[in-house]
Design an enzyme around this catalytic site. Sequence first.
Site, mmCIF file in Angstrom:
data_model
loop_
_atom_site.group_PDB
_atom_site.id
_atom_site.type_symbol
_atom_site.label_atom_id
_atom_site.label_comp_id
_atom_site.label_asym_id
_atom_site.label_seq_id
_atom_site.Cartn_x
_atom_site.Cartn_y
_atom_site.Cartn_z
ATOM 1 N NE ARG A 143 2.817 5.591 13.170
ATOM 2 C CZ ARG A 143 3.887 5.372 12.404
ATOM 3 N NH1 ARG A 143 4.423 6.361 11.744
ATOM 4 N NH2 ARG A 143 4.420 4.184 12.321
ATOM 5 C CD GLU A 168 2.558 11.966 12.594
ATOM 6 O OE1 GLU A 168 3.382 12.819 12.251
ATOM 7 O OE2 GLU A 168 2.452 10.863 12.038
ATOM 8 N NE ARG A 198 5.396 13.634 3.759
ATOM 9 C CZ ARG A 198 6.710 13.508 3.728
ATOM 10 N NH1 ARG A 198 7.265 12.795 2.789
ATOM 11 N NH2 ARG A 198 7.453 14.068 4.631
ATOM 12 C CG HIS A 199 1.191 12.980 7.548
ATOM 13 N ND1 HIS A 199 1.871 14.014 6.971
ATOM 14 C CD2 HIS A 199 2.082 12.310 8.315
ATOM 15 C CE1 HIS A 199 3.135 13.979 7.379
ATOM 16 N NE2 HIS A 199 3.291 12.960 8.192
ATOM 17 C CD GLU A 236 9.663 8.243 6.165
ATOM 18 O OE1 GLU A 236 9.599 9.245 6.885
ATOM 19 O OE2 GLU A 236 9.029 7.196 6.394
ATOM 20 C CB SER A 285 11.194 4.940 8.980
ATOM 21 O OG SER A 285 11.967 6.027 9.314
ATOM 22 N NE ARG A 320 3.800 8.886 3.768
ATOM 23 C CZ ARG A 320 4.591 9.445 4.667
ATOM 24 N NH1 ARG A 320 5.893 9.242 4.611
ATOM 25 N NH2 ARG A 320 4.083 10.200 5.612
#
Lengths: 173, 534
Positions: free
Chosen positions: B306, B308, B314-315, B457, B460, B508
């Site tokens: 990712r 991001e 948590r990323h 989360e 997903s 996670r």
Amino acid sequence: MALRELSSLEKYLGQKKANKYSTQGDKKVPVLQNNNGPPLVGLVTIACHLAKEAKRPELLGDTAESRAVVQQWLEYRVTKLDICTKEDIKTVLKDLNLYLQDKVYLAGNQFTLADVFMYYGIHPVIVDLAIQDREQYVNVTRWFDHIQRYPGVRHHLPPVAVLRNRIYTSRHH
Amino acid sequence: MFMLCVSSCFRATEEEQQAQSKKALKKQQKEAEKAAKKAEKQAKMASEQQSAEEDDFAKDRYGVSAMVQSQQKLDRELVRVQNLTPEKADQLIWLRARVHTSRAKGKQCFLVLRQQQFNVQALVAVGDRASKQMVKFAANITKESIVDVEATVRKVEQKIESCSQQDVELHVERIFVISQAEPRLPLQLEDAVRPDGEGEEEGRATVNQDTRLDNRVIDLRTTTSQAVFRLQSGVCQLFRDTLTKKGFVEIQTPKIISAASEGGANVFTVSYFKTSAFLAQSPQLYKQMCICADFDKVFCVGPVFRAEDSNTHRHLTEFVGLDIEMAFNYHYHEVIDSITDTMVQIFKGLRDNFQTEIQTVNKQFPSEPFKFLEPTLRLEYTEAVAMLREAGVEMGDEDDLSTPNEKLLGRLVKEKYDTDFYVLDKYPLAVRPFYTMPDPSNPKYSNSYDMFMRGEEILSGAQRVHDAQLLTERAIHHQIDLEKIKAYIDSFRYGAPPHGGGGIGLERVCMLYLGLHNVRQTSMFPRDPKRLTP
């Protein structure tokens, strides 16, 4: 702000005719032009006057001791709470939380003007508080919820949702 | 010897000195004196050593071993530290371990020998087996060096609280250094396992996360790290075992792909010969194609990328995805049930088989035990919004959950249902990717779900659109270039079963199961926008 508080108090006291107020100075201190006397200046002064006029002296405390406590908290409201910064607020909440640990109302077992004006004054703080913080200051939150539900007090302020159960049990989350 | 050296130094530099200032002269003089003193010290030590060697009866019982280059096959059994129990009392054994700490006290030297998350106390004492020199040698072995030790196991009267093997200690007979560690360590292991806040009064150091991650190899040796990554391996194993038992097939999918699978914004671009490609954000498209290819139930464990730029607890930019996709008969809740059951099997497996690891981590990072319900709690999105509103949160019906609200909802659910694991079903269609199946009864919602652990989360998922026509419509609605996902859409044209699935982040799951606070703690070599090494 102060004028809305006073008009809410008038409604609580059941006064039919609303008084006319003006403000004075940069800080917009409320002024009440009395019909048969000198003008009254200041939130606390006017509030006490209104309570006496409405023949509700018990709102100012019915023993010498509780009268002193009520005056002390009214004083605290205008001299401490109203001018405190974001950092100070934590101390205020902490102190208040400790104080309310064994009390229903600020003056003990009796509802007084101190409760009304501390509630009005602290409302914006409580609105912004995260649920976790509200739980941390649990005595303040209990007292606050009780006052906001007290018949006829809330008036101009929106209700704040308060959880009845603790949801943050562990200190790690 | 000392005088000689000094005078020769002077003579050699006499001519140059004339050009130099007096200051420099003084400096030089001092340096020369220093060098001389050093030489003297060395000489003294050498002579001492020599004399020591002469009358050391134990000189064959210790030392630095030659580098192991596989010269010989020794018929020697090395005992594991965790097996050192009172049953082994009075036996003479060999073991290989690290020197965790050493403490010399007169004629004795105490060592704590560590092997992974286990450690044991060892004692070298002057006597008929060990000489004074041997004790001195043992005391001087640098921390973290690897040693081979021959020792007798002895029961102890008082439990050794600081070690994992509390009932025995080792009386060392021989000690050889197999690999020597440099004397200065970039971080101390004891500092790295100290719980937050502990030792603050004594002014003891704690190691911040960046230092740990910069020296990850050492940090990974701590008992906490050892436990975390053993547990993580357990999660993968339990995931595989459970799904295999359910009739799933493990697949491998390419990570270099031609089109972004879920929105183009957070995807890494790599140059691919004369064109460019992307790093897969999830094996989404491929696992779906496997369903169309009649594999029925598939899973995949592999890296996911990712791009991001979020620096949160948590990323990560690269993590391990545990992906599931399965065909179902009539309702996608069949998929939810299958996934939640898998998660429950993992939780149970961890609870039953990894208690030691969980407790080890808890010592440094205390948390409440993880709770779950059977069958797993399933809430609908509208119910969740209602719960949040009741708690005073203002949000629209179709708003996505913000992270604070997610966490708050987790607390509310915990309070009401006493579970740390639940499913949130029927998300608004607008906040989900294009391949999500709309809800037949209310087109504003979708057949999609998230799963949460401790209010965060971890998965997903959704029922996917298996109809090429509807899929094209949804892709156009999301303004996706149809040309780039042609192969994907085409795979649904030749008969595709209804199917659904989801992707779980391994790091996670471990973080939240253990109640840790940062996903980097459960990633062995974490990658984030600011970290590419080690």
